[in-house]
Design an enzyme around this catalytic site. Structure first.
Site, PDB file in Angstrom:
ATOM      1  CB  SER A 275      -0.842   0.125   1.179  1.00  0.00           C
ATOM      2  OG  SER A 275      -1.427  -1.100   1.578  1.00  0.00           O
ATOM      3  CB  SER A 276       0.886   4.357  -1.752  1.00  0.00           C
ATOM      4  OG  SER A 276      -0.645   4.927  -1.659  1.00  0.00           O
ATOM      5  N   GLY A 324       8.880   4.876   2.828  1.00  0.00           N
ATOM      6  CA  GLY A 324       9.076   5.810   2.032  1.00  0.00           C
ATOM      7  C   GLY A 324       7.747   6.285   1.334  1.00  0.00           C
ATOM      8  CB  SER A 329      12.837   7.614  -9.934  1.00  0.00           C
ATOM      9  OG  SER A 329      12.412   6.082 -10.312  1.00  0.00           O
ATOM     10  CB  CYS A 331       6.801   8.725  -6.714  1.00  0.00           C
ATOM     11  SG  CYS A 331       5.751   9.199  -5.129  1.00  0.00           S
ATOM     12  CG  ASP A 364       9.978   1.250  -1.277  1.00  0.00           C
ATOM     13  OD1 ASP A 364      10.536   1.225  -2.092  1.00  0.00           O
ATOM     14  OD2 ASP A 364       8.755   1.184  -1.119  1.00  0.00           O
ATOM     15  N   GLY A 366      13.908   6.299  -4.224  1.00  0.00           N
ATOM     16  CA  GLY A 366      14.836   7.367  -4.163  1.00  0.00           C
ATOM     17  C   GLY A 366      16.272   6.721  -4.068  1.00  0.00           C
ATOM     18  N   GLY A 413       5.496   3.770 -12.859  1.00  0.00           N
ATOM     19  CA  GLY A 413       4.882   4.013 -11.568  1.00  0.00           C
ATOM     20  C   GLY A 413       3.740   3.116 -11.499  1.00  0.00           C
ATOM     21  NE  ARG A 427       2.624   0.265  -3.973  1.00  0.00           N
ATOM     22  CZ  ARG A 427       3.334   1.271  -3.625  1.00  0.00           C
ATOM     23  NH1 ARG A 427       3.019   2.358  -4.259  1.00  0.00           N
ATOM     24  NH2 ARG A 427       4.405   1.345  -2.742  1.00  0.00           N
ATOM     25  CD  GLN A 439      -1.185   8.847  -4.878  1.00  0.00           C
ATOM     26  OE1 GLN A 439      -0.281   8.733  -4.215  1.00  0.00           O
ATOM     27  NE2 GLN A 439      -2.557   8.684  -4.539  1.00  0.00           N
TER      28      GLN A 439
HETATM   29  P1  IMP Z   1      12.610   4.298  -7.180  1.00  0.00           P
HETATM   30  O1  IMP Z   1      13.578   3.288  -6.901  1.00  0.00           O
HETATM   31  O2  IMP Z   1      13.251   5.569  -6.786  1.00  0.00           O
HETATM   32  O3  IMP Z   1      12.436   3.957  -8.519  1.00  0.00           O
HETATM   33  O4  IMP Z   1      11.180   3.948  -6.311  1.00  0.00           O
HETATM   34  C1  IMP Z   1      10.615   2.807  -6.424  1.00  0.00           C
HETATM   35  C2  IMP Z   1       9.624   2.927  -5.444  1.00  0.00           C
HETATM   36  O5  IMP Z   1       8.472   3.809  -5.642  1.00  0.00           O
HETATM   37  C3  IMP Z   1       8.498   1.675  -4.893  1.00  0.00           C
HETATM   38  O6  IMP Z   1       9.266   0.549  -4.482  1.00  0.00           O
HETATM   39  C4  IMP Z   1       7.422   2.076  -4.534  1.00  0.00           C
HETATM   40  O7  IMP Z   1       7.593   2.173  -3.313  1.00  0.00           O
HETATM   41  C5  IMP Z   1       7.338   3.386  -5.117  1.00  0.00           C
HETATM   42  N1  IMP Z   1       6.326   3.587  -6.178  1.00  0.00           N
HETATM   43  C6  IMP Z   1       6.139   2.785  -7.173  1.00  0.00           C
HETATM   44  N2  IMP Z   1       5.178   2.989  -8.042  1.00  0.00           N
HETATM   45  C7  IMP Z   1       4.700   4.306  -7.550  1.00  0.00           C
HETATM   46  C8  IMP Z   1       3.886   5.216  -8.091  1.00  0.00           C
HETATM   47  O8  IMP Z   1       3.374   5.401  -9.246  1.00  0.00           O
HETATM   48  N3  IMP Z   1       3.742   6.466  -7.438  1.00  0.00           N
HETATM   49  C9  IMP Z   1       4.450   6.435  -6.340  1.00  0.00           C
HETATM   50  N4  IMP Z   1       5.334   5.614  -5.476  1.00  0.00           N
HETATM   51  C10 IMP Z   1       5.425   4.570  -6.365  1.00  0.00           C
END
Ligand code: IMP
Length: 512
Positions: A275-276, A324, A329, A331, A364, A366, A413, A427, A439
């Site tokens: 869940s977000s 997180g 990235s 998001c 999680d 960033g 995303g 989610r 989102q």
């Molecule tokens: P990244 O490693 O910076 O690309 O972030 C990945 C994380 O972003 C995932 O593990 C999720 O927690 C989160 N995430 C995935 N899809 C979305 C989205 O569409 N919106 C916001 N957060 C997301």
């Protein structure tokens, strides 16, 4: 007064009479000022080195009862974690969480495929029956011919792409040009055993067959050479069943209870309730349900960024927390909903609380370089979860395309409109809403090659960061953090520019 670093020379006989100067800020002070900091905002001050970088131990826990040899977790996203990612991550000593943006039987099939393997594979196997003809071979070098054309029947031959390429009539039946299948190897063989099986028999390839007779894969001499060309595989993540550790995501809907049941039957080692914003009655009920039905299964909750959120999930038995909100990235949550937290602050605050309850934290989102991993782990996380960092790898789902001359893979995303049409709106608690608001975005990331290569180099960089800090393990980094020996500062905009490559007319940035 600055607490003494037990390893620094000033704490020993060398100059025991000397007073240390106040320098930098302990995390408790830096993160207690009402400012939301992310990784790039802060810098860790160096400590004292008395060990080589190779002595740094990065072993950790994904959840209460799930050890890992390296602190890396692949995110449950449909452009990141399926079977190939799960197998490669487990082979390296990390783990992947298979996404749930599909029907339960598709997700279970991915978990089964991953758990059946012991060797990181480059392409999914193709199955043909002798009466088939081939219209498109795809990227694989060989196809496996079985009596029924499925993985669940006896191997009767192998078709080489090179033989198919040489056909005058591509519609020729497979039975007319297939090769006799060589002897099969057990699918439970690890890389070393398969390599010596092929070498011992002078074989170019061999089908891998599971105990129940299911054909799992076909391994070739090229596969063995490819894997030998990467840094040596580490300590693999194995479950009590002797197979690779594979995690899986579930949602919080009533139907997810059935999904969970099938995932558990397929041997899933750990589940993430995806869940977000995890501090909801829906997630709390799902964690309670999962813990009561499957007490042996570790259940990771999230996502959370505050102590209050974490407290509610820990109270109902979460075995790990995913931290997180808005840091990913892809998001747009902070823009769209104005809710979330800077990732450095979130990781520090939640892990400081979770530590009191022995609950490991997954930082999680960033993560875009090894320095971010060092910061996340040093600020209290036990693992990092990555999406964009892994999405350009050969193990991520999808095919490479060309975009403005760059070889890229799609990365989206789970809150993007495109992904939500397949079910991931749950989610974001958006599955019952009439109007859908995104989102997240759909994008592309550069080709990074195999994680079997770049993750070991990344871990080496993390070890060097730990050495600079004077931390010989994750536990030692956490001890430095909480004893306030570890010092940090906030970086100004100019300091951040200075901290990157600057002032050059041109340069090539090569990581390894
Ligand atoms: P990244 O490693 O910076 O690309 O972030 C990945 C994380 O972003 C995932 O593990 C999720 O927690 C989160 N995430 C995935 N899809 C979305 C989205 O569409 N919106 C916001 N957060 C997301």
């Amino acid at each position: 007064m600055v607490p003494k670093n037990p390893r620094s020379p000033s704490s020993g006989a060398m100059n025991g009479s000397c007073c240390e100067l106040e320098d930098g800020f302990p995390a408790v002070q830096l993160f207690g000022q009402g400012v939301s900091y992310t990784y790039d905002d802060v810098i860790l001050l160096p400590g004292y080195i008395d060990f080589p970088a190779d002595a740094v131990d990065l072993s950790t826990r994904l959840s209460r009862r799930r050890p890992l040899a390296i602190p890396c977790v692949a995110s449950p996203m449909d452009t990141v974690s399926e079977a190939a990612m799960s197998v490669a991550m487990a082979a390296l000593g990390g783990a992947a969480i298979v996404h749930c943006n599909n029907a339960p039987d598709s997700q279970v099939a991915i978990v089964r495929a991953a758990k059946a393997r012991r060797i990181p594979f480059a392409t999914d196997p193709i199955f043909l029956s002798p009466s088939d003809s081939v219209s498109d071979f795809g990227p694989a070098a060989y196809a496996i011919v079985t009596e029924s054309g499925t993985s669940k029947s006896r191997v009767v031959g192998v078709v080489a792409k090179s033989d198919w390429d040489g056909l005058a009539n591509r519609n020729t039946l497979v039975s007319e040009y297939m090769r006799h299948a060589p002897v099969s190897a057990p699918a439970s063989y690890d890389f070393e055993k398969v390599a010596s099986f092929l070498a011992g028999g002078g074989l170019e390839y061999a089908p891998l067959v599971a105990e129940d007779g299911e054909v799992v894969d076909l391994v070739t001499k090229e596969d063995v050479e490819r894997i030998k060309g990467f840094p040596r595989l580490g300590v693999p993540s194995l479950g009590a069943d002797g197979r690779f550790v594979v995690g899986a995501a579930i949602g919080t809907r009533e139907t997810d209870k059935e999904r969970l049941e099938h995932l558990v039957k397929a041997g899933t080692n750990v589940v993430v309730v995806d869940s977000s914003q995890g501090n909801s009655i829906y997630q709390i009920e799902m964690i309670k349900y999962a813990k009561s039905m499957y007490p042996e299964l570790d259940v990771i909750g999230g996502n959370v960024v505050t102590v209050a959120q974490a407290q509610n999930l820990i109270k109902v038995g979460a075995d790990g927390l995913r931290v997180g909100m808005g840091s990913g990235s892809i998001c747009t949550t902070q823009e769209v909903c104005a809710v979330g937290r800077g990732q450095a602050t979130a990781v520090y605050k939640v892990s400081s609380f979770a530590k009191e309850h022995d609950v490991p934290v997954i930082a999680d989102g960033g993560i875009s370089n090894s320095g971010h991993i060092v910061k996340a782990l040093t600020l209290g996380a036990s693992t990092v979860m990555m999406g964009s960092f892994l999405a350009g790898s050969s193990e991520a789902p999808g095919v490479y395309e060309y975009l403005n001359g760059h070889r890229v893979k799609k990365y989206r995303g789970m809150g993007s409109l495109e992904a939500m049409t397949k079910g991931s709106d749950a989610r974001y608690l958006g599955d019952t809403l009439k109007l859908k608001v995104a989102q997240g975005v759909v994008g592309a990331v550069a080709d990074k090659g195999s994680i079997l290569k770049f993750i070991p180099y990344t871990m080496q960089a993390v070890k060097q960061g730990f050495q600079d800090l004077g931390a010989s393990s994750l536990q030692s980094a956490h001890d430095l953090l909480h004893s306030e020996v570890l010092r940090l500062e906030v970086r100004t905009g100019a300091a951040q520019v200075e901290g990157g490559v600057h002032g050059l007319v041109s340069f090539e940035k090569k990581f390894f």
